[in-house]
Design an enzyme around this catalytic site. Sequence first.
Site, PDB file in Angstrom:
ATOM      1  CG  ASP A   1     -27.921 -28.032   2.649  1.00 64.33           C
ATOM      2  OD1 ASP A   1     -28.453 -27.320   1.769  1.00 64.33           O
ATOM      3  OD2 ASP A   1     -27.404 -29.136   2.414  1.00 64.33           O
ATOM      4  CB  ILE A   2     -33.526 -25.878   5.906  1.00 65.90           C
ATOM      5  CG1 ILE A   2     -32.927 -26.028   7.300  1.00 65.90           C
ATOM      6  CG2 ILE A   2     -35.002 -26.241   5.888  1.00 65.90           C
ATOM      7  CD1 ILE A   2     -33.543 -25.152   8.339  1.00 65.90           C
TER       8      ILE A   2
END
Length: 160
Positions: free
Chosen positions: A108-109
């Site tokens: 979930d960058i």
Amino acid sequence: MTRTPTDWIKSCKQRAAPGGWRLARACASVSRAPAPRACAMTLESGQVHCGHFEDHNYLVMELLGENLSELRRRRPGGRFSLWTTVRLGIQMLRAVEAIHELGYLHRDIKPSNFAMGYAPGRKQQCVMIDFGLTRKFRLPSGQIRPARDIAGFRGTARCN
């Protein structure tokens, strides 16, 4: 007298030194397996302490500044300078590299999952946050975990 998690949170906040450790979140329940009785993780960015108090899991971490998404929005023109972008990019890549070396994928960058330090001497340091979608990709033997045949969507859905 029985202490509730709220009482524990208040006492924890009162004991914390300015710029020191603060309670980030108290969870009444966890969707996955219960948290261990106590754990500590040390990375370049600092320490995270978690545990179990009565029927609640807790997490204590360093107080951080604003996330990169909010900081960028406040800039003139909604952009960072080239120099700031390069410095942040290097720090962000090092954070991703560090978590990969431990055998995990963040999954979930995005700018809102990186925050700046808050304490004196840490305001120029970018820290990765929100490990809620993290997955271990390396098996205890050191081999890479095989890909799943079917994997549902993970992350933030955006409708523009």
